[in-house]
Motif scaffolding. Structure first.
Motif, short mmCIF file in Angstrom:
data_model
loop_
_atom_site.label_atom_id
_atom_site.label_comp_id
_atom_site.label_asym_id
_atom_site.label_seq_id
_atom_site.Cartn_x
_atom_site.Cartn_y
_atom_site.Cartn_z
N VAL A 51 7.39 -25.61 -74.22
CA VAL A 51 6.83 -24.43 -74.89
C VAL A 51 5.72 -23.88 -74.00
O VAL A 51 4.84 -24.64 -73.58
N PRO A 52 5.73 -22.60 -73.68
CA PRO A 52 4.70 -22.04 -72.80
C PRO A 52 3.32 -22.08 -73.46
O PRO A 52 3.21 -21.99 -74.68
N ASP A 53 2.30 -22.18 -72.66
CA ASP A 53 0.94 -22.23 -73.19
C ASP A 53 0.39 -20.82 -73.34
O ASP A 53 -0.45 -20.36 -72.56
N VAL A 54 0.89 -20.13 -74.37
CA VAL A 54 0.44 -18.76 -74.62
C VAL A 54 -0.93 -18.77 -75.29
O VAL A 54 -1.38 -19.80 -75.80
N GLY A 65 -2.70 -21.79 -79.41
CA GLY A 65 -1.81 -22.00 -78.28
C GLY A 65 -0.98 -23.25 -78.47
O GLY A 65 -0.88 -23.81 -79.57
N ARG A 66 -0.40 -23.72 -77.38
CA ARG A 66 0.51 -24.86 -77.45
C ARG A 66 -0.15 -26.11 -78.01
O ARG A 66 0.50 -26.90 -78.73
N THR A 67 -1.42 -26.32 -77.73
CA THR A 67 -2.09 -27.53 -78.22
C THR A 67 -2.16 -27.56 -79.75
O THR A 67 -2.27 -28.64 -80.34
N ILE A 179 9.51 -27.70 -83.73
CA ILE A 179 8.68 -28.22 -82.63
C ILE A 179 8.24 -29.64 -82.99
O ILE A 179 7.77 -29.88 -84.11
N ASP A 180 8.39 -30.58 -82.06
CA ASP A 180 8.02 -31.96 -82.36
C ASP A 180 6.52 -32.19 -82.14
O ASP A 180 5.81 -31.30 -81.67
N PRO A 181 5.99 -33.37 -82.50
CA PRO A 181 4.55 -33.63 -82.39
C PRO A 181 4.00 -33.61 -80.96
O PRO A 181 2.78 -33.59 -80.78
#
Length: 210
Positions: A51-54, A65-67, A179-181
């Motif tokens: 997944v991109p870090d938008v 964002g992704r985090t 989306i997984d953990p």
């Protein structure tokens, strides 16, 4: 402790391990079949996708964002709050799905609506809309290029609208992204959602992916 006692203790320990493994195998549900997943509209990839870090803005006005996807399972739906049909229906189905899950699993799942209408969907508008369905739902939106990068990576299609028109609509697909953990794209759910079936399958998907 005598040698005989040590032998007995060791033997008992081995038996306990064997029995425990056997019981765990018996109690663990059988792997989900492709037919079961297909019937529920679920498609899981053979390998997770990145997944991109938008950089978006959450419904709380904070960076997103992704985090924000890490540490729990996530269901992402791309829509917008002024949508007349698909979005309210899908959000209501996601609420029902959430209620169908055991409480401990419900706490391990985050539902997030990604708005593809940043022109009208301010953080306040998103927060008010999401609270109508479930106070635990989250939302995010952002600049068109960031939204496009995320949507493309997650195989979500939408068409940027002509915002000069009054009451414009935004054409978009209706799948729900899984989306997984670890923040990885592992599959999606095709519309229409089936909350009852998904309430039985999703816990097994989450368990198998831990």
């Amino acid at each position: 402790m005598s040698g005989v006692q040590k032998t007995v203790i060791a033997t008992v320990a081995v038996i306990a391990l064997v029995v425990g493994a056997t019981v765990n195998k018996v109690l663990r549900p059988a792997p989900l079949s492709e037919a079961q997943l297909t019937e529920a509209g679920v498609y899981l990839f053979d390998a997770p996708r990145p997944v991109p870090d938008v950089r978006l803005t959450s419904d709380r006005g904070e960076g997103w964002g992704r985090t924000d996807l890490e540490g729990q399972w996530n269901l992402l739906f791309f829509g917008y709050t002024f949508c007349p049909d698909i979005c309210p229906t899908t959000m209501a189905e996601l609420r029902q799905l959430s209620l169908n899950l055991p409480e401990q699993l419900r706490d391990q799942l985050q539902v997030t609506m990604i708005s593809v209408d940043p022109n009208r969907d301010t953080p306040e508008q998103l927060r008010s809309y999401l609270a109508f369905f479930d106070a635990g739902f989250a939302g995010a939106t952002g600049e068109p290029d960031q939204l496009a990068d995320l949507a493309q990576a997650l195989s979500v299609a939408y068409i940027e609208p002509d915002t000069s028109q009054d009451n414009y609509l935004v054409d978009h697909s209706g799948q729900v992204v899984i989306i997984d953990p670890r923040g990885r794209y592992v599959g999606f759910i095709r519309p229409p959602l089936r909350p009852e079936q998904l309430g039985q399958l999703l816990p097994r998907i989450m368990d198998a992916g831990d």
